[in-house]
Design an enzyme around this catalytic site. Structure first.
Site, PDB file in Angstrom:
ATOM      1  N   ASP A  84       0.906  -1.142   0.000  1.00 15.24           N
ATOM      2  CA  ASP A  84       0.000   0.000   0.000  1.00 15.24           C
ATOM      3  C   ASP A  84       0.944   1.190   0.000  1.00 15.24           C
ATOM      4  O   ASP A  84       1.595   1.471   1.017  1.00 15.24           O
ATOM      5  CB  ASP A  84      -0.882   0.005   1.257  1.00 15.24           C
ATOM      6  CG  ASP A  84      -1.892   1.139   1.210  1.00 15.24           C
ATOM      7  OD1 ASP A  84      -1.469   2.293   1.012  1.00 15.24           O
ATOM      8  OD2 ASP A  84      -3.094   0.881   1.347  1.00 15.24           O
ATOM      9  N   HIS A  85       1.069   1.869  -1.136  1.00 15.90           N
ATOM     10  CA  HIS A  85       2.172   2.831  -1.226  1.00 15.90           C
ATOM     11  C   HIS A  85       2.015   4.006  -0.265  1.00 15.90           C
ATOM     12  O   HIS A  85       2.983   4.686   0.044  1.00 15.90           O
ATOM     13  CB  HIS A  85       2.415   3.282  -2.677  1.00 15.90           C
ATOM     14  CG  HIS A  85       1.478   4.326  -3.180  1.00 15.90           C
ATOM     15  ND1 HIS A  85       0.236   4.041  -3.687  1.00 15.90           N
ATOM     16  CD2 HIS A  85       1.587   5.677  -3.269  1.00 15.90           C
ATOM     17  CE1 HIS A  85      -0.361   5.155  -4.054  1.00 15.90           C
ATOM     18  NE2 HIS A  85       0.435   6.169  -3.814  1.00 15.90           N
ATOM     19  N   HIS A 118      -5.792   2.920   1.059  1.00 15.75           N
ATOM     20  CA  HIS A 118      -4.939   4.017   1.528  1.00 15.75           C
ATOM     21  C   HIS A 118      -5.549   4.799   2.697  1.00 15.75           C
ATOM     22  O   HIS A 118      -4.866   5.089   3.678  1.00 15.75           O
ATOM     23  CB  HIS A 118      -4.670   5.008   0.394  1.00 15.75           C
ATOM     24  CG  HIS A 118      -4.104   4.380  -0.840  1.00 15.75           C
ATOM     25  ND1 HIS A 118      -3.175   3.363  -0.810  1.00 15.75           N
ATOM     26  CD2 HIS A 118      -4.325   4.624  -2.164  1.00 15.75           C
ATOM     27  CE1 HIS A 118      -2.859   3.026  -2.048  1.00 15.75           C
ATOM     28  NE2 HIS A 118      -3.539   3.757  -2.881  1.00 15.75           N
TER      29      HIS A 118
END
Ligand SMILES: NC(=O)C1=CN([C@@H]2O[C@H](COP(=O)(O)OP(=O)(O)OC[C@H]3O[C@@H](n4cnc5c(N)ncnc54)[C@H](OP(=O)(O)O)[C@@H]3O)[C@@H](O)[C@H]2O)C=CC1
Ligand SMILES: O=C1O[C@H](COP(=O)(O)O)[C@@H](O)[C@H](O)[C@H]1O
Length: 509
Positions: free
Chosen positions: A180-181, A243
């Site tokens: 999950d950046h 996110h």
């Protein structure tokens, strides 16, 4: 010391590899954070020689890396580790060929067979790849194996569970790294340290002092060229389920000093378990669904969502979502968390705003004109900073308060990208900033009634003009509780009147 690693990249000819993965690896290499013994095998269906593959990687560095490959010797040293092999994901023989190639490279370079399988391909391929890795023996060497996967992880609760079950046949949970950046963003990673190392924050970090928390990720971009993907997922699946809920977990988990990856995961899971569930019938009261219409952004006219290429005129897809969430635990009971994210909004900004309560007693002898709540703001993206809003006296207007902002901005324009720290962590075997299955499942579980309510049209789809801060209903949701979204560039008129109603904004809660 990072252990010797073979990086097996599925989707090596794709967009993500070019824009994020190669630049991240190159910057890690320059900072000597790649393993000294490192080999990369890129995979795709396209026929490429090793030379062409390396030239493509170099071109992607020139286009996307934060550091340009100026030193030819260094660049060649980096690219020397790169090989390419044609592989069709569904073809078993290709995996056997890949195994032979990897074994030869491991022998030639005297590498321990530690293999990191990075799936930079569509999620529909995850299961087949995992099965073929297992069946071919690629995953049963005498070293570690890890699976790195990109979002989306499922389309809803059931599909996510099915996918997880399938991956679990080939990889154990501790071997799966779900990217999950947002968890790789430096300010998100700093939240833990800020809380743990600042007693002043710890002392204030609860429902005793906090009135509400606002988490916003607004984007100026629209659907771009991703209609096929985005029109089926919407803001709720694209941003909110992953996110945004990860930001919530990171902020609300009150991590004790000395937390390790197990504590982080345990605490995040606890936050998700304490989230008050929504029923499908209640979604409309706590969630605002929006879709952008034509408008103006940075002085230029932009099309509405339903006029974008690839989007049907009747699409009811959500390009904006705002929600009110409640965490029923010792720290956060009674503190609303407001989360919103949307495309084609007025600014690109990811930020968390913590609004503090006013003290109960105010001296009536003193004028409180101009007083605003204390705010603590974490700027996450694209700028990184911490801002504290306080009240002071205005020297010109003796009797009035004046808000001042004490701010710190990280001035490093060349800060590492999220992918750099995440890839480094995966190579180190550190899962702290990856999404554990428990969290992912709980996040889908919380979101599931929203998906169903949207599907069944139980929630109105509010249109908002491109270039604004989303639908008026999202402002009204906070106004119901006596709050407002901070940092919105609402015009004075909008601020006074929202959908004909007076904007109920007061600072004494
Ligand atoms: N691009 C981005 O910014 C982001 C992407 N993601 C996720 O990353 C993943 C990859 O996305 P992206 O790079 O954009 O996708 P692309 O469509 O650009 O690339 C897909 C890659 O998959 C390969 N591929 C497709 N089918 C096969 C097959 N049958 N056998 C072998 N290889 C195949 C393609 O190689 P070839 O054509 O040579 O066969 C190509 O390298 C997706 O899950 C996406 O959701 C997540 C966040 C951001
Ligand atoms: O995962 C995604 O994130 C981007 C926004 O990321 P950011 O780092 O620029 O904030 C979003 O545009 C995209 O739709 C989504 O898939």
């Amino acid at each position: 010391m990072v252990e010797p690693t073979t990086f097996v990249l599925f989707g090596a000819t794709g967009d993500l590899a070019k824009r994020k993965i190669y630049p991240a690896l190159y910057n890690l290499f320059l900072e000597e954070k790649l393993p000294a013994a490192f080999s990369l095998v890129g995979l795709g269906r396209r026929e490429l020689s090793d030379e062409v593959f390396r030239a493509n990687v170099e071109a992607s560095l020139r286009q996307f890396s934060r550091r340009q490959p100026a030193d030819a010797a260094k660049l060649n040293e980096f690219l020397r580790a790169f090989r390419y092999s044609v592989l069709d994901i569904g073809c078993k023989e290709d995996y056997e060929k890949l195994l032979r190639m990897i074994e030869q490279r491991e022998q030639a370079l005297d590498l321990t067979p530690n293999r990191m399988f990075y799936l930079s391909v569509g999620p529909e391929y995850f299961e087949t790849i995992a099965d073929n890795i297992q069946a071919s023996g690629l995953g049963s060497a005498n070293g570690w194996k890890r699976l790195v996967i990109e979002k989306p992880f499922g389309h809803d609760l059931q599909s996510a569970r099915e996918l997880n079950e399938k991956l679990s046949r080939a990889f154990e949970e501790h071997e799966i790294y779900r990217i999950d950046h947002y968890l790789g963003k430096p300010m998100v990673q700093k939240l833990e340290v800020l809380y743990q190392s600042n007693p002043v924050l710890q002392a204030l970090w609860s429902n005793r002092h906090i009135a509400n928390v606002q988490i916003t990720a607004s984007e100026t971009v629209g659907v771009e060229a991703r209609a096929g993907y985005y029109d089926h997922v919407g803001a709720v699946r694209d941003m909110f389920q992953n996110h945004m809920l990860q930001l919530l977990m990171m902020l609300a988990s009150n991590l004790p000093y000395g937390s390790n990856s197990d504590t982080v995961r345990y605490k995040k899971k606890k936050v998700m378990e304490a989230l008050e569930p929504l029923s499908k019938q209640d979604v409309h009261a706590h969630v605002v669904r929006g879709q952008y219409t034509a408008g103006t952004l940075q002085g230029k006219p932009v099309a509405g969502y339903t006029s974008e290429p690839g989007i049907g005129p009747d699409s009811m897809n959500d390009t904006f979502i705002a929600a009110r969430l409640k965490i029923d635990d010792f720290f956060w009971r009674g503190v609303p968390f407001y989360i919103r994210t949307g495309k084609r909004m007025s600014e690109k900004a990811t930020r968390i705003v913590i609004e503090f309560k006013e003290p109960a007693m105010q001296s009536s002898a003193v004028s409180h004109t101009g007083k605003t709540p204390n705010l603590l703001i974490f700027e996450i993206n694209p700028v990184e900073g911490i801002i504290l809003q306080l009240n002071t006296r205005d020297p010109q207007q003796q009797g009035e308060f004046k808000p001042i902002r004490v701010d710190f901005y990280e001035g490093n324009d060349n800060a590492p990208e999220a992918y750099e720290s995440l890839i480094r962590d995966a190579m180190h075997g550190d899962p702290t900033f990856f999404a554990h299955w428990d969290e992912v499942e709980l996040a889908w579980q919380w979101v599931q009634p929203i998906l169903e309510a949207f599907q069944e049209n139980l929630v109105p789809l509010h249109r908002y003009e491109a270039g604004t801060q989303g639908p008026a209903a999202a402002h009204a949701m906070l106004a119901e509780d006596g709050f407002r979204w901070w940092f919105d560039e609402l015009s004075e008129k909008e601020e006074e009147t929202i959908e004909g109603e007076q904007y109920a904004y007061h600072t004494n809660h």
